[in-house]
Design a protein around this motif. Structure first.
Motif: not given
Length: 329
Positions: A163-171, A182-195
């Motif tokens: 139930d937190q605002r979570v950032g996913v940092f992927a490669s 991750l949606r099982w735990f929280t719907p507030e998800i922001t995805l980062f590609t880091h360009g």
């Protein structure tokens, strides 16, 4: 016995029943079981196991939730030494199959290092992995939060970020896939590609349908205080508020020393049977190196399984010889 440069000669002629590469939870568990089976073992540890960086072990049965990983390792090492095992801080460079034994070449000491070799009948690979982290110009900024509320394992830490605002940092686009469970735990998800990679139109639509935010601007730094991340600052100065982070960037597997053995792999993981035996009958893989879950409690169980199978193998060959030797002594 705790081995150092000064007393390595005391073990020059010994052929160990098993050498364990890695002094994490799996390796120490294996060593303790080997010794309790009246076998002789050596644990070789390069230092800084993955669990060393865990600030609190919230999911290990019987431990206080605020127990740091390094405390678990310290107690495990003391336990192992108390049952007569040999322990050496060193880096394993190469393992050569000699037929009935393995030749294990190590480098001892970071400064004025020396090389030494050991021989063993069985080998347990528990040298683990190290997680790739977001690469920023100031890596200390990443280390300030990694292991606190910047996590690397959904299974271990999903509960921590519920139930937190979570950032996913992927490669990679594939690594963004962790956002779905991750949606099982929280719907507030922001995805980062880091360009660092592009996202296909199909995936963009998928994440948009789920209500995720996709940010492709490179990251300047994490923001927060007292090891608690509160957001991400992008290179354009924008600050994205967050309450936790999940890194999905893959890992480096510490298996270079095994390359000459041609062990079967699935991806980067070593394939094992139920007792953690690899495709080589005298090599076992435990913890993060093998195919399967990557939790501390699983690694400890892996060590017990591998040690037990080695004892069974040796017992079948030697029968009761060691019992008679102990009685004669």
């Amino acid at each position: 016995m705790l081995l150092t440069k000064n007393n390595l000669g005391d073990r020059s002629d010994r052929i160990y029943d098993a050498i364990v590469v890695g002094g994490g939870a799996g390796g120490l568990s294996a060593g303790i079981y080997l010794q309790r089976y009246l076998l002789n073992s050596l644990v070789i540890d390069k230092g800084k196991a993955r669990s060393f960086w865990m600030q609190e072990l919230h999911n290990y049965l019987g431990l206080s939730p605020d127990t740091p990983g390094r405390e678990l390792l310290t107690q495990g090492k003391d336990h192992y030494l108390s049952v007569g095992g040999d322990y050496l801080n060193a880096f394993v460079e190469e393992v050569t199959d000699e037929g009935e034994t393995f030749l294990v070449k190590v480098k001892v000491g970071r400064k004025n290092s020396i090389e030494h070799t050991f021989r063993t009948r069985y080998l347990i690979a528990g040298s683990g992995i190290i997680d790739h982290l977001p690469q920023l110009s100031n890596m200390q900024n990443v280390f300030d939060y990694a292991g606190y509320n910047l996590h690397v394992c959904l299974i271990c830490d999903g509960y921590e970020i519920a139930d937190q605002r979570v950032g996913v940092f992927a490669s990679s686009e594939a690594a963004l896939g962790v956002a779905d469970p991750l949606r099982w735990f929280t719907p507030e998800i922001t995805l980062f590609t880091h360009g660092q990679f592009s996202v296909s139109p199909e995936k963009r639509q998928h994440y948009e349908n789920l209500g995720f935010t996709l940010i492709e601007t490179p990251i300047q730094q994490f923001v927060g205080q007292h090891h608690q991340m509160t957001g991400v600052e992008l290179i354009d100065g924008t600050v994205v508020p967050l309450e936790a982070g999940l890194i999905s960037m893959g890992s480096r597997f510490h298996t270079d020393y095994l390359e000459g053995l041609n062990l079967e792999k699935k991806g980067n993981n070593l394939v094992t049977d139920d007792m953690r035996r690899t495709s080589h009958p005298r090599v076992f893989a435990i913890g993060d190196l093998k195919v399967g879950l990557n939790q501390v409690v699983i690694a400890a169980a892996d060590g017990a399984l591998a040690a037990t199978q080695i004892w069974r193998d040796i017992r079948r060959v030697e029968g009761t010889r060691r019992v008679r030797m102990r009685s004669a002594a």
